[in-house]
Design a protein around this motif. Structure first.
Motif, mmCIF file in Angstrom:
data_model
loop_
_atom_site.group_PDB
_atom_site.id
_atom_site.type_symbol
_atom_site.label_atom_id
_atom_site.label_comp_id
_atom_site.label_asym_id
_atom_site.label_seq_id
_atom_site.Cartn_x
_atom_site.Cartn_y
_atom_site.Cartn_z
ATOM 1 N N MET A 119 -8.371 49.774 -25.118
ATOM 2 C CA MET A 119 -8.996 51.307 -24.099
ATOM 3 C C MET A 119 -9.416 51.460 -25.481
ATOM 4 S SD MET A 119 -7.853 50.603 -20.651
ATOM 5 C CE MET A 119 -7.813 51.857 -20.428
ATOM 6 N N ILE A 120 -10.686 52.080 -24.872
ATOM 7 C CA ILE A 120 -11.104 53.120 -26.365
ATOM 8 C C ILE A 120 -11.796 54.301 -25.487
ATOM 9 C CG2 ILE A 120 -11.684 51.303 -27.225
ATOM 10 C CD1 ILE A 120 -14.583 51.341 -26.508
ATOM 11 N N SER A 121 -11.812 55.057 -25.548
ATOM 12 C CA SER A 121 -12.219 56.654 -26.380
ATOM 13 C C SER A 121 -13.129 56.870 -26.722
ATOM 14 C CB SER A 121 -11.324 57.715 -25.768
ATOM 15 O OG SER A 121 -12.384 58.996 -25.318
ATOM 16 N N CYS A 122 -14.809 57.053 -26.987
ATOM 17 C CA CYS A 122 -15.479 57.434 -27.793
ATOM 18 C C CYS A 122 -16.319 59.591 -27.116
ATOM 19 C CB CYS A 122 -16.322 56.423 -28.147
ATOM 20 S SG CYS A 122 -15.904 54.606 -28.658
ATOM 21 N N LYS A 123 -17.348 59.671 -27.768
ATOM 22 C CA LYS A 123 -17.992 60.576 -27.598
ATOM 23 C C LYS A 123 -18.593 60.703 -26.654
ATOM 24 C CE LYS A 123 -21.355 63.545 -30.186
ATOM 25 N NZ LYS A 123 -21.839 64.164 -30.851
ATOM 26 N N ASP A 124 -18.743 59.777 -26.212
ATOM 27 C CA ASP A 124 -20.057 59.505 -24.301
ATOM 28 C C ASP A 124 -19.215 58.405 -23.732
ATOM 29 O OD1 ASP A 124 -21.157 61.623 -25.594
ATOM 30 O OD2 ASP A 124 -22.245 60.963 -26.394
ATOM 31 N N TYR A 125 -18.145 57.810 -23.985
ATOM 32 C CA TYR A 125 -17.890 56.944 -23.345
ATOM 33 C C TYR A 125 -16.153 57.032 -23.484
ATOM 34 C CZ TYR A 125 -16.416 52.753 -22.050
ATOM 35 O OH TYR A 125 -16.044 51.573 -20.984
ATOM 36 N N THR A 126 -15.709 57.189 -22.791
ATOM 37 C CA THR A 126 -14.022 56.261 -21.885
ATOM 38 C C THR A 126 -13.493 55.573 -20.864
ATOM 39 O OG1 THR A 126 -14.032 59.719 -22.615
ATOM 40 C CG2 THR A 126 -11.708 57.894 -22.334
ATOM 41 N N ASP A 127 -13.370 54.402 -21.505
ATOM 42 C CA ASP A 127 -12.120 53.446 -20.120
ATOM 43 C C ASP A 127 -11.698 54.625 -19.064
ATOM 44 O OD1 ASP A 127 -13.453 51.750 -21.519
ATOM 45 O OD2 ASP A 127 -11.607 51.159 -22.691
ATOM 46 N N ASN A 128 -11.446 53.926 -18.246
ATOM 47 C CA ASN A 128 -10.802 54.225 -17.034
ATOM 48 C C ASN A 128 -9.555 54.012 -16.903
ATOM 49 O OD1 ASN A 128 -13.058 55.234 -15.440
ATOM 50 N ND2 ASN A 128 -12.631 53.789 -14.388
ATOM 51 N N GLY A 129 -8.279 55.018 -17.012
ATOM 52 C CA GLY A 129 -7.260 55.308 -17.497
ATOM 53 C C GLY A 129 -6.732 54.887 -18.537
ATOM 54 N N TYR A 130 -8.234 55.895 -19.555
ATOM 55 C CA TYR A 130 -7.040 56.041 -20.948
ATOM 56 C C TYR A 130 -6.307 56.696 -20.968
ATOM 57 C CZ TYR A 130 -8.127 57.245 -25.659
ATOM 58 O OH TYR A 130 -6.995 57.482 -27.296
ATOM 59 N N ILE A 131 -5.688 57.502 -21.986
ATOM 60 C CA ILE A 131 -4.716 58.033 -22.080
ATOM 61 C C ILE A 131 -4.396 58.651 -24.107
ATOM 62 C CG2 ILE A 131 -2.234 59.007 -21.916
ATOM 63 C CD1 ILE A 131 -1.827 56.997 -19.847
ATOM 64 N N ASP A 132 -5.076 59.308 -24.125
ATOM 65 C CA ASP A 132 -5.010 60.363 -25.335
ATOM 66 C C ASP A 132 -3.306 60.429 -26.489
ATOM 67 O OD1 ASP A 132 -6.394 60.862 -27.876
ATOM 68 O OD2 ASP A 132 -6.781 63.170 -27.314
ATOM 69 N N TRP A 133 -3.166 59.603 -27.447
ATOM 70 C CA TRP A 133 -2.325 59.278 -27.858
ATOM 71 C C TRP A 133 -1.619 59.687 -28.657
ATOM 72 C CZ3 TRP A 133 1.914 58.006 -24.712
ATOM 73 C CH2 TRP A 133 2.087 57.195 -23.532
ATOM 74 N N ALA A 134 -3.049 59.050 -29.879
ATOM 75 C CA ALA A 134 -3.362 60.191 -31.069
ATOM 76 C C ALA A 134 -4.264 60.399 -31.862
ATOM 77 C CB ALA A 134 -2.906 58.655 -32.274
ATOM 78 N N GLU A 135 -4.379 61.878 -32.398
ATOM 79 C CA GLU A 135 -5.035 61.931 -33.071
ATOM 80 C C GLU A 135 -5.965 61.775 -33.201
ATOM 81 O OE1 GLU A 135 -4.420 65.008 -36.288
ATOM 82 O OE2 GLU A 135 -1.867 65.276 -35.691
ATOM 83 N N GLU A 136 -7.402 61.780 -33.521
ATOM 84 C CA GLU A 136 -8.582 61.111 -34.310
ATOM 85 C C GLU A 136 -8.516 60.901 -35.520
ATOM 86 O OE1 GLU A 136 -12.467 64.317 -33.762
ATOM 87 O OE2 GLU A 136 -11.567 64.086 -31.503
#
Length: 135
Positions: free
Chosen positions: A113-130
């Motif tokens: 699962m990835i999360s970028c500036k203008d994109y985030t996968d469905n279901g993404y959970i923020d587990w760690a600092e960037e």
């Protein structure tokens, strides 16, 4: 006089329509380029995971617990080049977490699962600092 007004209105409408089409085509092209970059990031993570998981747990067992791996684990513990997580803006880094699962003795499976500036996968959970951005 009426003809000139009608022709002017039609001309303005056609310019507006062409402008809208141009913007839509350009944004679609940028969106496709972004998707390619996000898939490239996902492939980079996948390649790193193949190495990382078999180093930290070469003999997994389905009944054991499974680790949750983040982008920080891969970069700071696994030695992954953080540039492989560089977002499309060239300054910030994408975040990721990976749900791992031992499907049979010694064989791993995972979901990235990835999360970028203008994109985030469905279901993404923020587990760690960037990872800190480039200056």
């Amino acid at each position: 006089m009426k003809k000139k007004i009608i022709i002017t209105i039609l001309f303005i409408c056609s310019i507006i329509i062409v402008s809208i089409l141009f913007v839509n085509i350009k944004s679609h092209k940028i969106e496709e380029q972004n998707k390619k970059r996000y898939e490239e990031i996902r492939k980079n993570i996948d390649a790193e995971l193949k190495r990382y998981l078999y180093v930290i747990a070469p003999k997994c067992y389905p009944e054991d617990g499974t680790p949750l791996i983040t982008h920080r684990d891969l970069v700071y513990n696994g030695g992954m080049d953080k540039e492989k997580l560089l977002d499309i803006d060239g300054k910030s880094y994408c975040k990721a977490y990976i749900k791992t699962k031992c499907i049979e003795v010694g064989k791993w499976d995972w979901d990235i699962m990835i999360s970028c500036k203008d994109y985030t996968d469905n279901g993404y959970i923020d587990w760690a600092e960037e990872i800190p951005s480039k200056k």
